[in-house]
Every structure is written in C-alpha cells, then in structure tokens.
Design a protein around this motif. Structure first.
Motif: not given
Length: 121
Positions: A39-50
């Motif tokens: 998101a703008p101004g935020k860090e890159r976050d994990f969402v999901a993985g396979i």
C-alpha cells in the motif's frame, strides 16, 4: 524470466476480484509462488503463497477471504479475492522462488510488475 500480474481494478467494498500471474522463462512446476502487496507509504507484505507441492499459507489478514491456486499446465497462479475491504487497497505483486514459499519478500528470486487493486468504501 517474466512474471506478469494482471486482473486488478477498482471495486466497491464487499466485491471480488481474481488476480492472475502468468510466468515464463523458468520451470514453473519447480517453483513456489507468492502474492505480496504494498500500500502507499507502507512496506511490502506477504499475502499468500503456494509451494511446488501445493502447500499453501495465508497472511492472517486475508484468511477466509483470499484463495491462492496454481495451474502448472498454464504456468499461472491465481488469487481469488472476496469480501474486499478498503484496507486491501494496494499494488499486488507475484513472486517466485525455488520449491518452497516464504513470507519474507526478500527471499524471492523473480517478481512481476504488480497490479493495482483499489477498494472504495
């Protein structure tokens, strides 16, 4: 190597989207694939993985609303996003690394260009 994410857009809260990520240039079936968001101004976050063996993990914030899947025949992964919330607004990236998956974005070798998801309230 190329990962191309698409399917983002502007949706109202409560709506759904299906993101796709098409891969080429590496042995897709041997790779774990993940979705991250920023998101703008935020860090890159994990969402999901396979993983390559289809083990799946989700971030707590998306459990029950997001579903990740892969189609090895099409070299593509998907992220079905339901019950969208304004806080889901972000650029969504797909990423790849050998075999396993990780919540740490720095451990991924390959990245797509991102697709923007905007959720209006």
């Amino acid at each position: 190597v190329q990962l191309q994410a698409y399917g983002g857009g502007l949706v109202q809260a409560g709506g759904s989207l299906r993101l796709s990520c098409a891969a080429s240039g590496f042995t897709f079936g041997d790779y774990g694939l993940g979705w991250f968001r920023q998101a703008p101004g935020k860090e890159r976050d994990f969402v999901a993985g396979i993983s390559w063996r289809r083990s799946i993990i989700y971030a707590d914030s998306v459990k029950g609303r997001f579903t990740i899947s892969r189609d090895n025949a099409k070299n593509t992964i998907y992220l079905q996003i339901n019950s969208l919330k304004p806080e889901d607004t972000a650029v969504y990236y797909c990423a790849g690394r050998p075999m396993t998956i990780s919540t740490n974005w720095q451990s991924y070798d390959y990245w797509g260009q991102g697709t923007l998801v905007t959720v209006s309230s």
